[in-house]
Design an enzyme around this catalytic site. Structure first.
Site, PDB file in Angstrom:
ATOM      1  N   GLN A   1       0.836  -1.203   0.000  1.00  0.00           N
ATOM      2  CA  GLN A   1       0.000   0.000   0.000  1.00  0.00           C
ATOM      3  C   GLN A   1       0.864   1.245   0.000  1.00  0.00           C
ATOM      4  OE1 GLN A   1      -2.332   0.359   3.571  1.00  0.00           O
ATOM      5  NE2 GLN A   1      -3.794   1.775   2.675  1.00  0.00           N
ATOM      6  N   GLY A   2       0.776   2.060  -1.036  1.00  0.00           N
ATOM      7  CA  GLY A   2       1.583   3.268  -1.166  1.00  0.00           C
ATOM      8  C   GLY A   2       0.808   4.514  -0.776  1.00  0.00           C
ATOM      9  N   TYR A   3       0.601   4.713   0.518  1.00  0.00           N
ATOM     10  CA  TYR A   3      -0.125   5.882   1.019  1.00  0.00           C
ATOM     11  C   TYR A   3       0.806   6.871   1.721  1.00  0.00           C
ATOM     12  CZ  TYR A   3      -4.954   4.137   0.312  1.00  0.00           C
ATOM     13  OH  TYR A   3      -6.145   3.723  -0.198  1.00  0.00           O
ATOM     14  N   SER A   4       1.356   6.464   2.882  1.00  0.00           N
ATOM     15  CA  SER A   4       2.094   7.380   3.746  1.00  0.00           C
ATOM     16  C   SER A   4       3.354   7.912   3.067  1.00  0.00           C
ATOM     17  CB  SER A   4       2.477   6.681   5.051  1.00  0.00           C
ATOM     18  OG  SER A   4       1.341   6.349   5.802  1.00  0.00           O
TER      19      SER A   4
ATOM     20  N   SER B   1       4.517  -1.494   4.313  1.00  0.00           N
ATOM     21  CA  SER B   1       4.650  -2.876   4.782  1.00  0.00           C
ATOM     22  C   SER B   1       4.765  -3.845   3.616  1.00  0.00           C
ATOM     23  CB  SER B   1       3.442  -3.256   5.649  1.00  0.00           C
ATOM     24  OG  SER B   1       3.381  -2.453   6.798  1.00  0.00           O
TER      25      SER B   1
ATOM     26  N   GLU C   1     -10.089  -1.792   5.194  1.00  0.00           N
ATOM     27  CA  GLU C   1      -8.974  -2.228   6.036  1.00  0.00           C
ATOM     28  C   GLU C   1      -9.437  -2.524   7.452  1.00  0.00           C
ATOM     29  OE1 GLU C   1      -4.485  -0.665   7.240  1.00  0.00           O
ATOM     30  OE2 GLU C   1      -5.943   0.736   6.436  1.00  0.00           O
TER      31      GLU C   1
ATOM     32  N   SER D   1      -2.512   8.032  13.399  1.00  0.00           N
ATOM     33  CA  SER D   1      -2.191   8.195  14.812  1.00  0.00           C
ATOM     34  C   SER D   1      -3.457   8.404  15.643  1.00  0.00           C
ATOM     35  CB  SER D   1      -1.250   9.386  15.006  1.00  0.00           C
ATOM     36  OG  SER D   1      -1.944  10.603  14.735  1.00  0.00           O
ATOM     37  N   ASN D   2      -3.327   8.198  16.955  1.00  0.00           N
ATOM     38  CA  ASN D   2      -4.470   8.414  17.850  1.00  0.00           C
ATOM     39  C   ASN D   2      -5.014   9.835  17.730  1.00  0.00           C
ATOM     40  OD1 ASN D   2      -4.145   5.810  18.741  1.00  0.00           O
ATOM     41  ND2 ASN D   2      -4.026   6.344  20.911  1.00  0.00           N
ATOM     42  N   GLU D   3      -4.111  10.802  17.575  1.00  0.00           N
ATOM     43  CA  GLU D   3      -4.551  12.199  17.474  1.00  0.00           C
ATOM     44  C   GLU D   3      -5.407  12.414  16.226  1.00  0.00           C
ATOM     45  OE1 GLU D   3      -1.066  11.841  20.054  1.00  0.00           O
ATOM     46  OE2 GLU D   3      -1.482  11.150  18.025  1.00  0.00           O
TER      47      GLU D   3
END
Length: 380
Positions: free
Chosen positions: A124-127, A159, A241, A362-364
């Site tokens: 997966q090429g996102y971040s 990943s 996902e 992230s949680n934020e």
């Protein structure tokens, strides 16, 4: 087929096949252990595919059209049998549902069968370095030239990119607002314009990577949806996902908790009221994760914040489980065992779960999404 009969078939097949050459795979490949037995796990994926267990929940005619109860039963039996961490899950649970929902007939015909047979693995090429949880900030660019998309940029935390055959890439193909001008491209990894650099984690292993695109190419027809519609397609992938596959993840969590309880009983720490209280809290939290997932999957109306709630819940829970694993092992948990000085299961779990509240949004960021979608926070 009745659910009990289906479950018995799954249990029987796993008992028969997770033996012989595949016997070493039992219990391997979990969080922080994705490096284990890669070649053998790739063969195991093809074994699953040949038996029709990949694409179990895809609607007919693409897959077997199994309902939620059957999919849950498969995940439960797979976890109980000690099935190894899956290498084809990104293609099966993220890309395939996206293609079924948004792809062309030609794209489905080209890509779904190899995923179902585990002949092609995906990443997966996102971040990106400047756009981790901020998906709208993607800066990787793609230009259509001579019937091909030419892609330039960088992805990070990708990943399994080091073993993947294909990558679905979110790239900027136009101008305008941040969420606009993005396209969802399907790109082969084995080409001169792609460079993969493993990232060494605190566990000493490397299951995710930096990926650099220097004029990497893919066919003009390998855009899912229309050019510029990538935001909508990409966010639907994120919803997939956190669908039924999360139940399989939770069963892996349950196996980790069971191992911790066994160690606690063996070394006597379970008699410590403080440790016992934390174990009970972990068990109760896991039940909450499961019930949230089942409620979300059975809902008749979509909950716009459910996926973010799920991520927020399991990230904190799993991170606390890593801390519990160290507490159960006591002072010895801070010391590596004798040569070859590999991490224990508790040490690996603790170190790996430090990232749980960061990766995958992230949680934020999850709290911001919940505030926007569920509570109607006013835009600034």
């Amino acid at each position: 087929m009745e659910l009990d009969d289906f479950r018995a078939d799954v249990r029987s097949w796993l008992a028969e096949h997770l033996t012989g050459e595949f016997a070493p795979l039992a219990g391997t490949g979990g969080p922080g252990r994705e490096h284990e037995h890669l070649e053998l796990r790739a063969r195991w994926e093809r074994e699953l595919g040949a038996a029709g267990w990949i694409g179990l929940g895809w609607p007919e005619p693409f897959g077997r059209g199994a309902g939620i109860p059957e999919q849950v039963a498969f995940f439960e039996e797979y976890a109980r049998a000690g099935g190894p961490g899956r290498l084809s899950h990104i293609g099966e649970y993220l890309l395939a549902p996206t293609l079924i929902a948004h792809g062309t007939p030609e794209q489905r015909q080209r890509f779904l069968p190899p995923i179902a047979r585990a002949e092609e693995l995906w990443c997966q090429g996102y971040s990106e370095p400047g756009a981790g949880s901020d998906l709208a900030g993607v800066q990787t660019r793609a230009v259509l030239e001579g019937g091909e998309w030419r892609i330039t940029g960088q992805k990070v935390w990708t990943s399994l990119a080091h073993i993947a055959d294909w990558c679905f890439v979110l790239a900027r193909t136009g101008e305008g607002q941040r969420k606009h001008g993005l396209s969802y491209l399907l790109m082969p990894m084995d080409q001169p314009g792609v460079q993969v650099r493993p990232i060494v984690q605190i566990t000493g292993t490397s299951e995710f990577n930096e990926v650099f695109f220097d004029g990497a190419v893919t066919a003009a027809g390998h855009v899912v949806g229309v050019p510029g519609d990538g935001w909508r397609v990409a966010t639907s992938t994120l919803a997939f996902e956190r669908g039924v596959a999360t139940l399989g993840q939770q069963l892996g969590f349950a196996r980790e908790l069971e191992s911790i309880v066994e160690r606690s009983r063996a070394n006597g720490t379970f008699d410590d009221p403080l440790v016992a209280d934390r174990i009970v809290a972990a068990w109760a939290g896991l039940q909450g994760l499961r019930h949230h997932a089942l409620r979300t999957l059975s809902a008749t109306e979509p909950d716009p914040a459910a996926a973010s709630v799920a991520k927020l819940l399991w990230a904190g829970w799993h991170q606390a489980l890593g801390e519990l694993a160290m507490a159960v092992d006591g002072p010895a948990a801070t010391v590596l065992r004798d040569a070859p000085y590999e991490l224990s299961d508790a040490q690996r779990l603790f170190l790996f779960t430090r990232a749980d509240t960061i990766y995958g949004g992230s949680n934020e960021i999850q709290r911001n999404i919940i505030a926007d979608r569920l509570l109607g926070r006013a835009r600034r």
